[in-house]
Enzyme design. Structure first.
Site, PDB file in Angstrom:
ATOM      1  N   ASP A 129       0.844  -1.192   0.000  1.00 10.87           N
ATOM      2  CA  ASP A 129       0.000   0.000   0.000  1.00 10.87           C
ATOM      3  C   ASP A 129       0.885   1.250   0.000  1.00 10.87           C
ATOM      4  O   ASP A 129       1.659   1.470   0.933  1.00 10.87           O
ATOM      5  CB  ASP A 129      -0.902   0.007   1.239  1.00 10.87           C
ATOM      6  CG  ASP A 129      -1.863   1.183   1.193  1.00 10.87           C
ATOM      7  OD1 ASP A 129      -2.857   1.091   0.456  1.00 10.87           O
ATOM      8  OD2 ASP A 129      -1.596   2.214   1.859  1.00 10.87           O
ATOM      9  N   TYR A 148       3.418   9.833   0.990  1.00 12.07           N
ATOM     10  CA  TYR A 148       4.307   9.182   1.974  1.00 12.07           C
ATOM     11  C   TYR A 148       5.778   9.502   1.658  1.00 12.07           C
ATOM     12  O   TYR A 148       6.676   9.065   2.374  1.00 12.07           O
ATOM     13  CB  TYR A 148       4.095   7.658   2.011  1.00 12.07           C
ATOM     14  CG  TYR A 148       2.671   7.229   2.312  1.00 12.07           C
ATOM     15  CD1 TYR A 148       1.755   8.112   2.876  1.00 12.07           C
ATOM     16  CD2 TYR A 148       2.226   5.934   2.016  1.00 12.07           C
ATOM     17  CE1 TYR A 148       0.445   7.727   3.131  1.00 12.07           C
ATOM     18  CE2 TYR A 148       0.927   5.539   2.284  1.00 12.07           C
ATOM     19  CZ  TYR A 148       0.040   6.445   2.831  1.00 12.07           C
ATOM     20  OH  TYR A 148      -1.252   6.057   3.088  1.00 12.07           O
ATOM     21  N   LYS A 207      -2.309   6.148  -4.372  1.00  8.27           N
ATOM     22  CA  LYS A 207      -3.454   7.030  -4.119  1.00  8.27           C
ATOM     23  C   LYS A 207      -3.242   8.403  -4.762  1.00  8.27           C
ATOM     24  O   LYS A 207      -2.130   8.934  -4.736  1.00  8.27           O
ATOM     25  CB  LYS A 207      -3.660   7.206  -2.610  1.00  8.27           C
ATOM     26  CG  LYS A 207      -3.650   5.873  -1.863  1.00  8.27           C
ATOM     27  CD  LYS A 207      -3.942   5.977  -0.395  1.00  8.27           C
ATOM     28  CE  LYS A 207      -3.660   4.671   0.303  1.00  8.27           C
ATOM     29  NZ  LYS A 207      -2.276   4.490   0.739  1.00  8.27           N
ATOM     30  N   HIS A 249      -7.450   9.590  -2.387  1.00  5.15           N
ATOM     31  CA  HIS A 249      -6.949   9.460  -1.012  1.00  5.15           C
ATOM     32  C   HIS A 249      -7.932  10.026   0.025  1.00  5.15           C
ATOM     33  O   HIS A 249      -8.118   9.445   1.089  1.00  5.15           O
ATOM     34  CB  HIS A 249      -5.586  10.169  -0.914  1.00  5.15           C
ATOM     35  CG  HIS A 249      -4.696   9.634   0.153  1.00  5.15           C
ATOM     36  ND1 HIS A 249      -3.338   9.536   0.019  1.00  5.15           N
ATOM     37  CD2 HIS A 249      -4.950   9.174   1.397  1.00  5.15           C
ATOM     38  CE1 HIS A 249      -2.811   9.032   1.126  1.00  5.15           C
ATOM     39  NE2 HIS A 249      -3.775   8.817   1.974  1.00  5.15           N
TER      40      HIS A 249
HETATM   41  N1  LIG Z   1      -5.801   5.963   3.174  1.00  7.73           N
HETATM   42  C1  LIG Z   1      -5.339   6.671   4.177  1.00  7.73           C
HETATM   43  O1  LIG Z   1      -5.730   7.833   4.397  1.00  7.73           O
HETATM   44  C2  LIG Z   1      -4.314   6.058   5.097  1.00  7.73           C
HETATM   45  C3  LIG Z   1      -4.059   6.669   6.338  1.00  7.73           C
HETATM   46  C4  LIG Z   1      -3.123   6.053   7.170  1.00  7.73           C
HETATM   47  C5  LIG Z   1      -2.494   4.889   6.790  1.00  7.73           C
HETATM   48  N2  LIG Z   1      -2.734   4.337   5.578  1.00  7.73           N
HETATM   49  C6  LIG Z   1      -2.044   3.098   5.133  1.00  7.73           C
HETATM   50  O2  LIG Z   1      -2.246   2.101   6.149  1.00  7.73           O
HETATM   51  C7  LIG Z   1      -0.981   1.627   6.594  1.00  7.73           C
HETATM   52  C8  LIG Z   1      -1.068   1.192   8.044  1.00  7.73           C
HETATM   53  O3  LIG Z   1      -1.404   2.265   8.907  1.00  7.73           O
HETATM   54  P1  LIG Z   1      -0.345   3.026   9.817  1.00  7.73           P
HETATM   55  O4  LIG Z   1       1.024   2.843   9.246  1.00  7.73           O
HETATM   56  O5  LIG Z   1      -0.833   4.374  10.013  1.00  7.73           O
HETATM   57  O6  LIG Z   1      -0.424   2.337  11.234  1.00  7.73           O
HETATM   58  P2  LIG Z   1      -0.407   0.847  11.835  1.00  7.73           P
HETATM   59  O7  LIG Z   1      -0.183  -0.154  10.763  1.00  7.73           O
HETATM   60  O8  LIG Z   1      -1.616   0.769  12.677  1.00  7.73           O
HETATM   61  O9  LIG Z   1       0.828   0.919  12.804  1.00  7.73           O
HETATM   62  C9  LIG Z   1       2.159   0.939  12.373  1.00  7.73           C
HETATM   63  C10 LIG Z   1       3.012   0.929  13.629  1.00  7.73           C
HETATM   64  O10 LIG Z   1       2.834  -0.305  14.330  1.00  7.73           O
HETATM   65  C11 LIG Z   1       4.103  -0.921  14.569  1.00  7.73           C
HETATM   66  N3  LIG Z   1       3.884  -2.373  14.438  1.00  7.73           N
HETATM   67  C12 LIG Z   1       3.823  -3.111  13.302  1.00  7.73           C
HETATM   68  N4  LIG Z   1       3.548  -4.389  13.585  1.00  7.73           N
HETATM   69  C13 LIG Z   1       3.439  -4.483  14.932  1.00  7.73           C
HETATM   70  C14 LIG Z   1       3.168  -5.538  15.815  1.00  7.73           C
HETATM   71  N5  LIG Z   1       2.936  -6.784  15.406  1.00  7.73           N
HETATM   72  N6  LIG Z   1       3.147  -5.272  17.159  1.00  7.73           N
HETATM   73  C15 LIG Z   1       3.387  -4.007  17.618  1.00  7.73           C
HETATM   74  N7  LIG Z   1       3.634  -2.955  16.817  1.00  7.73           N
HETATM   75  C16 LIG Z   1       3.662  -3.186  15.478  1.00  7.73           C
HETATM   76  C17 LIG Z   1       5.021  -0.343  13.533  1.00  7.73           C
HETATM   77  O11 LIG Z   1       6.358  -0.311  13.989  1.00  7.73           O
HETATM   78  P3  LIG Z   1       7.562  -0.977  13.126  1.00  7.73           P
HETATM   79  O12 LIG Z   1       7.506  -0.397  11.755  1.00  7.73           O
HETATM   80  O13 LIG Z   1       8.778  -0.552  13.890  1.00  7.73           O
HETATM   81  O14 LIG Z   1       7.299  -2.449  13.163  1.00  7.73           O
HETATM   82  C18 LIG Z   1       4.501   1.080  13.422  1.00  7.73           C
HETATM   83  O15 LIG Z   1       5.003   1.851  14.493  1.00  7.73           O
HETATM   84  C19 LIG Z   1      -0.054   2.830   6.352  1.00  7.73           C
HETATM   85  O16 LIG Z   1       1.309   2.485   6.440  1.00  7.73           O
HETATM   86  C20 LIG Z   1      -0.536   3.256   4.986  1.00  7.73           C
HETATM   87  O17 LIG Z   1      -0.014   2.402   3.994  1.00  7.73           O
HETATM   88  C21 LIG Z   1      -3.665   4.895   4.735  1.00  7.73           C
END
Ligand SMILES: NC(=O)c1ccc[n+]([C@@H]2O[C@H](COP(=O)([O-])OP(=O)(O)OC[C@H]3O[C@@H](n4cnc5c(N)ncnc54)[C@H](OP(=O)(O)O)[C@@H]3O)[C@@H](O)[C@H]2O)c1
Length: 315
Positions: A47, A52, A83, A116
């Site tokens: 994704d 980003y 996006k 997005h």
């Molecule tokens: N469409 C939109 O508007 C939108 C908005 C936000 C996000 N997104 C997409 O969704 C993806 C995921 O959301 P996000 O990155 O915001 O947050 P997330 O996936 O909820 O959290 C990522 C965080 O969790 C940690 N983590 C990963 N696996 C873990 C585990 N098993 N146990 C504990 N901690 C863990 C990661 O650290 P490490 O990297 O150090 O493992 C990082 O700090 C984004 O990367 C992006 O691609 C889209």
């Protein structure tokens, strides 16, 4: 290596139910290692987004992962989402935003392209055109105009599927009422502290795949406040994790997948990338699933309130 199941999209294509999120990491070496690890342990879905600021780095990672697979993984085995950013909302700018992404990722097509957010910003003034109050300067271009230009990208073959992100029920209904090509998905925030049940139900009733972002509540967000609730540490989550001898992250992903939701957890840590993929060899019981519903406290980590003055702000 996990075999990650795929889910049918409403246009006959398929999406792997687990993908790797890429937001909040710009370091090329970390991203290359993360993507190569992910491909080795079975991920076939990534994704991305231009906002980003890392699509070039992700592109390098994908290329290295494919090259090092010695022919066992090809471009067409991998599902890549990106996006369209808010400052590219006009019909003239939509193909420009896509071309920038394709160039950065070094690809000639995307599997999925999303709007997005349902609102546009002033164009040609960077990704975040701010006014003197720190709010984003809106454009008056409606997402229906943008969506029409997205449909043209499908017709051109540069994008296999299109969808939206952060659209609410009324906005999705508006797209459904006016589109020629139905959106295959809506990507929005869902985790134990934000169930978003009404929107999930609406999407699923309309055969629109739900993709959950921030499944762990984005603990690496720069706007984190010490008093914010922590999804990964909620007692209900910890209890279910203990019962199954799994991590909090694994049971959260399992809870989402059992609701027929696609998940895109972000990690650049090789151990956690693998851990997050090991969720297809256990099942949560009906009681476990119901236990998540007892979490009444709801909290949005991505409120993007610099845009809450925009007429099409979705929350
Ligand atoms: N469409 C939109 O508007 C939108 C908005 C936000 C996000 N997104 C997409 O969704 C993806 C995921 O959301 P996000 O990155 O915001 O947050 P997330 O996936 O909820 O959290 C990522 C965080 O969790 C940690 N983590 C990963 N696996 C873990 C585990 N098993 N146990 C504990 N901690 C863990 C990661 O650290 P490490 O990297 O150090 O493992 C990082 O700090 C984004 O990367 C992006 O691609 C889209």
């Amino acid at each position: 290596m996990s075999t990650i199941p795929k889910k049918n999209l409403n246009n006959g294509r398929q999406i792997p139910v687990l993908g790797l999120g890429t937001y909040k990491e710009e370091d090329e070496n970390k991203l290359i290692t993360a993507i190569k690890t992910a491909v080795k342990v079975g991920y076939r879905h990534f994704d991305c987004a231009p906002v980003y600021y890392n699509e070039k780095q992700v592109g390098h990672g994908l290329r290295e992962a494919i090259d090092e697979s010695n022919g066992s993984v090809k471009r067409e085995d991998i599902f890549i989402t990106s996006k369209l950013w808010c400052s590219f909302f006009s019909k003239e700018k939509v193909p420009v935003c896509l071309e920038n992404t394709l160039k950065d990722l070094a690809l000639d097509y995307l599997d999925l392209y999303l709007i997005h957010w349902p609102f546009g910003f002033k164009e040609d003034d960077g990704f975040y055109p701010e006014d003197s109050n720190g709010k984003m300067v809106p454009s008056d271009i409606h997402y229906l105009e943008t969506y029409k230009a997205m449909e043209d990208l499908v017709k051109s073959g540069k994008v296999k599927s299109i969808g939206v992100s952060n659209f609410n029920i009324q906005q999705l209904q508006d797209v459904l009422d006016n589109c020629e090509i139905k959106p295959v998905c809506n990507q929005f925030e869902i985790h134990p502290l934000l169930h978003n049940n009404e929107l999930v139900d609406f999407c699923q009733k309309n055969d629109i795949t739900v993709v959950a972002y921030a499944p762990f509540g984005a603990p690496d967000r720069s706007w984190l406040k010490p008093e914010d609730p922590v999804a990964l540490k909620h007692p209900v989550v910890l209890e279910i994790a203990k019962k199954h001898n799994r991590t909090a992250g694994q049971v959260i992903l399992r809870w989402l997948i059992q609701r027929n939701i696609v998940v895109i957890p972000k990690s650049v840590n090789p151990g956690r990338i693998e851990e997050n993929s090991k969720i297809f060899d256990f099942t949560l019981s009906d009681d476990d699933m119901a236990a998540f519903n007892t979490i009444k406290e709801q909290f949005r980590y991505y409120s993007f309130d610099e845009c809450d003055n925009h007429p099409r702000y979705p929350f």
